[in-house]
Motif scaffolding. Structure first.
Motif, PDB file in Angstrom:
ATOM      1  N   ALA A 136     -26.033   4.299  54.953  1.00  0.00           N
ATOM      2  CA  ALA A 136     -26.668   3.581  53.853  1.00  0.00           C
ATOM      3  C   ALA A 136     -27.045   2.168  54.252  1.00  0.00           C
ATOM      4  O   ALA A 136     -28.104   1.657  53.862  1.00  0.00           O
ATOM      5  CB  ALA A 136     -25.746   3.555  52.640  1.00  0.00           C
ATOM      6  N   ALA A 137     -26.205   1.497  55.047  1.00  0.00           N
ATOM      7  CA  ALA A 137     -26.517   0.132  55.481  1.00  0.00           C
ATOM      8  C   ALA A 137     -27.781   0.111  56.322  1.00  0.00           C
ATOM      9  O   ALA A 137     -28.632  -0.779  56.168  1.00  0.00           O
ATOM     10  CB  ALA A 137     -25.340  -0.460  56.250  1.00  0.00           C
ATOM     11  N   ASN A 138     -27.933   1.099  57.213  1.00  0.00           N
ATOM     12  CA  ASN A 138     -29.139   1.157  58.045  1.00  0.00           C
ATOM     13  C   ASN A 138     -30.375   1.469  57.213  1.00  0.00           C
ATOM     14  O   ASN A 138     -31.435   0.857  57.398  1.00  0.00           O
ATOM     15  CB  ASN A 138     -28.964   2.214  59.145  1.00  0.00           C
ATOM     16  CG  ASN A 138     -28.069   1.742  60.264  1.00  0.00           C
ATOM     17  OD1 ASN A 138     -28.033   0.550  60.567  1.00  0.00           O
ATOM     18  ND2 ASN A 138     -27.331   2.648  60.875  1.00  0.00           N
ATOM     19  N   GLU A 139     -30.263   2.432  56.294  1.00  0.00           N
ATOM     20  CA  GLU A 139     -31.405   2.784  55.448  1.00  0.00           C
ATOM     21  C   GLU A 139     -31.807   1.625  54.548  1.00  0.00           C
ATOM     22  O   GLU A 139     -32.996   1.312  54.402  1.00  0.00           O
ATOM     23  CB  GLU A 139     -31.067   4.010  54.593  1.00  0.00           C
ATOM     24  CG  GLU A 139     -30.927   5.295  55.377  1.00  0.00           C
ATOM     25  CD  GLU A 139     -32.249   5.725  56.000  1.00  0.00           C
ATOM     26  OE1 GLU A 139     -33.257   5.790  55.281  1.00  0.00           O
ATOM     27  OE2 GLU A 139     -32.260   5.997  57.215  1.00  0.00           O
ATOM     28  N   ALA A 140     -30.824   0.983  53.937  1.00  0.00           N
ATOM     29  CA  ALA A 140     -31.122  -0.133  53.043  1.00  0.00           C
ATOM     30  C   ALA A 140     -31.722  -1.302  53.810  1.00  0.00           C
ATOM     31  O   ALA A 140     -32.641  -1.972  53.324  1.00  0.00           O
ATOM     32  CB  ALA A 140     -29.854  -0.573  52.315  1.00  0.00           C
ATOM     33  N   GLY A 141     -31.214  -1.548  55.025  1.00  0.00           N
ATOM     34  CA  GLY A 141     -31.774  -2.623  55.845  1.00  0.00           C
ATOM     35  C   GLY A 141     -33.230  -2.371  56.186  1.00  0.00           C
ATOM     36  O   GLY A 141     -34.060  -3.294  56.168  1.00  0.00           O
TER      37      GLY A 141
END
Length: 369
Positions: free
Chosen positions: A162-167
């Motif tokens: 999720a952190a990678n997608e949101a970034g």
């Protein structure tokens, strides 16, 4: 949720007041509000924001009151209702899905931090679980541009993904849904991206610039007026501008931060300013470059820019004479004409009257599904 952070939610959060928030997570057809649009209701029944422009506000308000009173998070679908004039539905013919959850700031510091960052105009992405296993619904994570995360969704692989997608969505300035398979179940996340305001650079401290700064600020741009003449480039003449700069236009453009959302409007009518400035601007990855002047001025300007080495594909990027054909005369009408063209260009729209077109009135925004 982030679209009403500065309006009320940040102050509610600072005062540690619980509230329910309804957020549009997806739309189809002629839905009036985009994903990320929100309504919130506090314990006193005060409501802020909007999810539909009026079509289903009453039903969403009642959902918020129920969730605030103890009902769990809920994902509700609203579509077109034709048979019953009093049924809850969107008369515009569109459909939207709305996620409603209770927020207690003291228990959800990642949401409080996202509201504070948004109110301070800092770029941030708020990621929430809106569909999937019941124990994950409503869980949130704040993600910053460097992909540093605050909060947790599952404490494991979902957090990292999720952190990678949101970034990535934050870098693109996109709000939308992303899906991830966790075991046998699909988890759907709503990522709300809050980026810094796009810039409107107005070159030429003329009377038309004063009206254009007001229009640009109204539309959410961070507005700068730049002119090499200090007697004209004063904050008192442009109170709506966020900054007024005295410098040669081409030199200022070379030194100030810009991106693919930046709008440049050249209003100077002076070749010694216009040609060096446009030569640089048309070579940059900007959203829009426009210049004021008559058709005769435009033809002369094109010849000078070609002599300066600009190829046809770069010359084609110049919007000149600037603005749409509205028959504008006054500075205010001209500002409306210019910003109307900017909006149409940004959205890939025709600028034609809606009555001459077919299909949904509201164009779909860029999203990730």
């Amino acid at each position: 949720m982030l679209d009403i952070a500065a309006e009320a939610l940040h102050s509610w959060s600072v005062r540690a007041e619980p509230f329910a928030v309804a957020t549009v997570v997806s739309t189809s057809g002629s839905a009036p509000r985009p994903a990320g649009a929100a309504m919130a209701v506090d314990a006193a029944g005060q409501a802020v924001g909007s999810v539909s422009g009026g079509c289903v506000e009453g039903a969403v308000y009642e959902l918020c009151r129920e969730v605030l009173a103890g009902r769990g998070p809920v994902l509700e679908h609203f579509g077109y209702s034709r048979d019953d004039a009093f049924a809850v539905g969107l008369t515009c013919g569109g459909a939207l899905d709305v996620f409603v959850q209770r927020v207690v700031p003291a228990e959800q510091p990642e949401i409080a931090a996202a509201l504070a960052a948004t109110a301070a105009c800092e770029p941030v992405a708020l990621t929430r679980v809106v569909s999937g296993p019941g124990h994950l619904l409503g869980r949130a994570m704040l993600v910053r541009p460097d992909r540093e995360a605050v909060g947790t969704l599952d404490g494991g692989d979902l957090d990292r993904w999720a952190a990678n997608e949101a970034g990535a969505l934050l870098s693109a300035g996109v709000t939308g849904l992303v899906h991830h398979l966790c075991g046998d179940e699909t988890v759907t996340l709503l990522v709300e991206s809050q980026t810094t305001a796009p810039r409107l650079l107005v070159f030429g401290a003329v009377d038309f610039a004063a009206a254009l700064t007001r229009a640009g600020a109204l539309l959410g741009y961070r507005v700068t007026v730049c002119d090499a003449r200090p007697v004209f480039a004063t904050p008192a003449r442009f109170p709506a501008a966020h900054e007024v700069v005295v410098d040669w236009p081409h030199r200022y453009l070379a030194s100030t931060p810009t991106d693919a959302r930046t709008v440049v409007c050249v209003l100077t009518h002076d070749e010694k300013f216009d040609i060096p400035l446009l030569t640089r601007a048309l070579r940059m990855p900007l959203a829009y470059v426009g210049a004021m002047g008559s058709r005769r001025t435009h033809e002369q300007r094109l010849r000078l820019l070609a002599d300066a080495g600009l190829p046809p594909e770069q010359l084609d990027r110049l919007h000149s004479p600037i603005g749409l054909d509205l028959g504008a005369r006054t500075p205010e009408e001209t500002a409306l004409s210019i910003m109307a063209e900017v909006i149409a260009w940004r959205n890939g729209a025709s600028g034609l009257p809606l009555r001459q077109l077919e299909g949904p009135v509201h164009r779909p925004l860029m999203s990730v599904v």
